[in-house]
Design a protein around this motif. Structure first.
Motif, short mmCIF file in Angstrom:
data_model
loop_
_atom_site.label_atom_id
_atom_site.label_comp_id
_atom_site.label_asym_id
_atom_site.label_seq_id
_atom_site.Cartn_x
_atom_site.Cartn_y
_atom_site.Cartn_z
N GLY A 1 -51.94 -32.46 -29.13
CA GLY A 1 -52.20 -34.04 -29.07
C GLY A 1 -53.45 -34.22 -30.42
N GLU A 2 -53.89 -35.48 -30.62
CA GLU A 2 -54.51 -35.77 -31.65
C GLU A 2 -56.05 -35.70 -31.55
OE1 GLU A 2 -53.25 -36.44 -34.83
OE2 GLU A 2 -51.29 -35.89 -34.03
N THR A 3 -56.46 -35.96 -30.44
CA THR A 3 -57.82 -36.06 -29.88
C THR A 3 -58.13 -35.12 -28.79
OG1 THR A 3 -58.03 -37.98 -30.73
CG2 THR A 3 -59.89 -37.32 -29.57
N PRO A 4 -58.73 -34.02 -28.65
CA PRO A 4 -58.69 -33.09 -27.71
C PRO A 4 -59.31 -33.55 -26.26
CG PRO A 4 -59.95 -32.07 -29.57
CD PRO A 4 -59.55 -33.34 -30.07
N PHE B 1 -43.37 -24.80 -28.52
CA PHE B 1 -43.81 -26.24 -28.18
C PHE B 1 -42.82 -27.07 -29.03
CE2 PHE B 1 -47.76 -23.77 -27.52
CZ PHE B 1 -47.72 -24.13 -26.26
N PRO B 2 -42.19 -28.26 -28.41
CA PRO B 2 -41.66 -29.08 -28.98
C PRO B 2 -42.23 -29.88 -30.00
CG PRO B 2 -41.92 -29.90 -26.90
CD PRO B 2 -42.66 -28.61 -27.00
N ARG B 3 -41.68 -30.51 -31.20
CA ARG B 3 -42.25 -31.41 -32.26
C ARG B 3 -42.32 -32.78 -31.55
NH1 ARG B 3 -42.08 -28.91 -37.28
NH2 ARG B 3 -41.44 -26.94 -37.31
N ARG B 4 -43.03 -33.99 -32.24
CA ARG B 4 -42.76 -35.01 -31.97
C ARG B 4 -41.66 -35.72 -32.71
NH1 ARG B 4 -49.10 -36.83 -33.51
NH2 ARG B 4 -48.02 -36.35 -35.58
N PRO B 5 -41.22 -36.85 -32.46
CA PRO B 5 -39.90 -37.24 -33.05
C PRO B 5 -39.97 -37.35 -34.79
CG PRO B 5 -40.35 -38.73 -31.40
CD PRO B 5 -41.48 -37.71 -31.57
N ASP B 6 -41.19 -37.26 -35.11
CA ASP B 6 -41.33 -37.32 -36.78
C ASP B 6 -41.30 -35.94 -37.26
OD1 ASP B 6 -43.89 -36.44 -35.87
OD2 ASP B 6 -44.95 -37.83 -37.14
N GLY B 7 -41.34 -34.94 -36.47
CA GLY B 7 -41.05 -33.29 -36.80
C GLY B 7 -42.51 -32.93 -36.82
N THR B 8 -43.55 -33.46 -36.29
CA THR B 8 -44.84 -33.00 -36.80
C THR B 8 -45.59 -32.62 -35.32
OG1 THR B 8 -45.91 -34.98 -36.87
CG2 THR B 8 -45.00 -33.88 -38.87
N PHE B 9 -46.55 -32.15 -35.16
CA PHE B 9 -47.81 -32.17 -33.98
C PHE B 9 -49.09 -31.45 -34.43
CE2 PHE B 9 -45.99 -27.89 -32.85
CZ PHE B 9 -46.97 -27.39 -32.30
N THR B 10 -50.00 -31.78 -33.54
CA THR B 10 -51.40 -31.38 -33.76
C THR B 10 -51.61 -30.32 -32.62
OG1 THR B 10 -52.10 -33.22 -35.16
CG2 THR B 10 -53.73 -31.88 -34.43
N ILE B 11 -52.22 -29.08 -32.83
CA ILE B 11 -52.52 -28.24 -31.88
C ILE B 11 -54.05 -27.86 -32.12
CG2 ILE B 11 -51.75 -26.16 -33.22
CD1 ILE B 11 -51.34 -24.66 -30.41
N TRP B 12 -54.89 -28.13 -31.06
CA TRP B 12 -56.44 -27.59 -31.08
C TRP B 12 -56.74 -26.57 -30.26
CZ3 TRP B 12 -60.47 -30.81 -33.09
CH2 TRP B 12 -59.93 -32.17 -33.60
N ILE B 13 -57.60 -25.71 -30.55
CA ILE B 13 -58.39 -24.71 -29.80
C ILE B 13 -59.44 -25.46 -29.07
CG2 ILE B 13 -59.56 -22.38 -29.58
CD1 ILE B 13 -57.92 -21.44 -32.01
#
Length: 128
Positions: free
Chosen positions: A63-66, A84-96
């Motif tokens: 997600g965008e904000t942990p 992991f699946p992408r969002r409809p726009d083809g992107t996603f954000t991953i955080w540690i």
């Protein structure tokens, strides 16, 4: 003599020409032309492979904000690989995340990226 025959046969096949016989018309259909729109189209949306090179489980947030409420908190097992699946726009954000849920490192996966690695230090991300 045989060494000279093979290249001639290959050139006839590759050029789609009629090699021998009385007909001069080829029966092969021409290859379709590549449309510029097809060349500029992004690759199809598919899952992103996330590989954990760390030997222990690593908490991640998709997600965008942990500390937000719109994403998913997951622990990836040490040495494992997940998809992991992408969002409809083809992107996603991953955080540690750290033990309190705050972000240590993040990567924004674009439409052209398909792999993410969590480094052996358990604190770095690399996307390609």
């Amino acid at each position: 003599m045989q060494l000279l025959r093979a290249p001639i046969l290959v050139s006839c096949v590759l050029a789609w020409t009629h090699c021998g016989g009385s007909s001069s018309q080829s029966t092969a259909t021409p290859a379709p032309k590549m449309d510029q729109e097809i060349l500029n189209r992004p690759p199809p949306t598919k899952d992103v492979e996330v590989k954990n090179l760390c030997q222990t489980g690593v908490p991640v947030y998709l997600g965008e904000t942990p500390n937000g409420t719109t994403g998913d908190h997951i622990v990836l097992r040490g040495g494992g690989t997940s998809h992991f699946p992408r969002r409809p726009d083809g992107t996603f954000t991953i955080w540690i995340e750290d033990e309190r849920g705050y972000g240590l490192a993040k990567v924004h996966v674009s439409r052209r990226m398909s792999h993410v690695e969590i480094g052996a230090s358990c604190k770095t991300l690399h996307a390609q």
